[in-house]
Design a protein around this motif. Structure first.
Motif, PDB file in Angstrom:
ATOM      1  N   PRO A  78      48.486  10.018  -2.951  1.00 25.37           N
ATOM      2  CA  PRO A  78      48.104   9.807  -4.358  1.00 25.37           C
ATOM      3  C   PRO A  78      47.069   8.683  -4.458  1.00 25.37           C
ATOM      4  O   PRO A  78      46.884   7.903  -3.521  1.00 25.37           O
ATOM      5  CB  PRO A  78      49.414   9.415  -5.028  1.00 25.37           C
ATOM      6  CG  PRO A  78      50.285   8.902  -3.932  1.00 25.37           C
ATOM      7  CD  PRO A  78      49.870   9.622  -2.678  1.00 25.37           C
ATOM      8  N   VAL A  79      46.424   8.599  -5.603  1.00 23.62           N
ATOM      9  CA  VAL A  79      45.481   7.509  -5.854  1.00 23.62           C
ATOM     10  C   VAL A  79      46.268   6.207  -5.748  1.00 23.62           C
ATOM     11  O   VAL A  79      47.353   6.095  -6.324  1.00 23.62           O
ATOM     12  CB  VAL A  79      44.844   7.653  -7.258  1.00 23.62           C
ATOM     13  CG1 VAL A  79      43.926   6.483  -7.550  1.00 23.62           C
ATOM     14  CG2 VAL A  79      44.086   8.970  -7.368  1.00 23.62           C
ATOM     15  N   PRO A  80      45.754   5.234  -4.999  1.00 27.56           N
ATOM     16  CA  PRO A  80      46.493   3.974  -4.847  1.00 27.56           C
ATOM     17  C   PRO A  80      46.840   3.345  -6.194  1.00 27.56           C
ATOM     18  O   PRO A  80      46.027   3.329  -7.120  1.00 27.56           O
ATOM     19  CB  PRO A  80      45.521   3.094  -4.050  1.00 27.56           C
ATOM     20  CG  PRO A  80      44.680   4.073  -3.288  1.00 27.56           C
ATOM     21  CD  PRO A  80      44.528   5.245  -4.211  1.00 27.56           C
ATOM     22  N   GLU A  81      48.048   2.848  -6.299  1.00 30.95           N
ATOM     23  CA  GLU A  81      48.561   2.296  -7.557  1.00 30.95           C
ATOM     24  C   GLU A  81      47.678   1.187  -8.143  1.00 30.95           C
ATOM     25  O   GLU A  81      47.440   1.175  -9.349  1.00 30.95           O
ATOM     26  CB  GLU A  81      50.007   1.800  -7.361  1.00 30.95           C
ATOM     27  CG  GLU A  81      50.691   1.429  -8.651  1.00 30.95           C
ATOM     28  CD  GLU A  81      50.751   2.562  -9.663  1.00 30.95           C
ATOM     29  OE1 GLU A  81      50.581   2.279 -10.867  1.00 30.95           O
ATOM     30  OE2 GLU A  81      50.958   3.720  -9.269  1.00 30.95           O
ATOM     31  N   PRO A  82      47.149   0.260  -7.324  1.00 30.24           N
ATOM     32  CA  PRO A  82      46.284  -0.764  -7.912  1.00 30.24           C
ATOM     33  C   PRO A  82      45.030  -0.171  -8.570  1.00 30.24           C
ATOM     34  O   PRO A  82      44.527  -0.699  -9.556  1.00 30.24           O
ATOM     35  CB  PRO A  82      45.904  -1.660  -6.732  1.00 30.24           C
ATOM     36  CG  PRO A  82      46.944  -1.412  -5.703  1.00 30.24           C
ATOM     37  CD  PRO A  82      47.403  -0.008  -5.911  1.00 30.24           C
TER      38      PRO A  82
END
Length: 142
Positions: A78-82
């Motif tokens: 997934p797209v990195p949380e930050p």
């Protein structure tokens, strides 16, 4: 005397080699995801400052897009949380109905941005509004 000079040279060369290895090792690390700048195709959409722009297309009649290289990304992840947090902080909201697989769709006001993840890269795509859509929208406001 010459032997002493050779020893100093070898010590110096070893030190330089160790420094090069340390520097090379540091540049291949994971992205920090701490600093963001506006995308090349939509300044109000953040991209990591560490990302390197590799391709841009702004002369297409239907879309503008920019492709960035970013070591450490994986298409399956997934797209990195930050990064998602930064996008949200910049005022963008995910349109979960339009998002599919590795492509997330974000909206802000009347703008739409598609973010697609790739191996060691990502693409920011901005669909252009068609002239008919704009005219139709204006007519319906009357």
């Amino acid at each position: 005397m010459q032997l002493r000079g050779i020893r100093y040279s070898l010590c110096f060369m070893s030190g330089v080699l160790m420094m090069l290895l340390i520097i090379t090792g540091c540049t291949d690390s994971e992205p920090s995801w701490t600093t963001f700048v506006g995308s090349a195709v939509e300044k109000s959409f953040p991209v990591p400052k560490e990302a390197k722009r590799t391709e841009t297309a702004t002369n297409n009649t239907k879309v503008d897009y920019v492709h960035y290289s970013m070591p450490g990304l994986r298409e399956d992840d997934p797209v990195p949380e930050p990064y998602v947090k930064a996008i949200t902080e910049w005022g963008w909201k995910e349109n979960t109905k339009e998002s599919t697989g590795t492509t997330l769709v974000f909206t802000k006001d009347k703008l739409v941005v598609q973010l697609t993840m790739h191996k060691n890269a990502f693409t920011v795509l901005v669909p252009k509004m068609q002239e008919k859509t704009i005219i139709k929208g204006l007519e319906s406001n009357q």
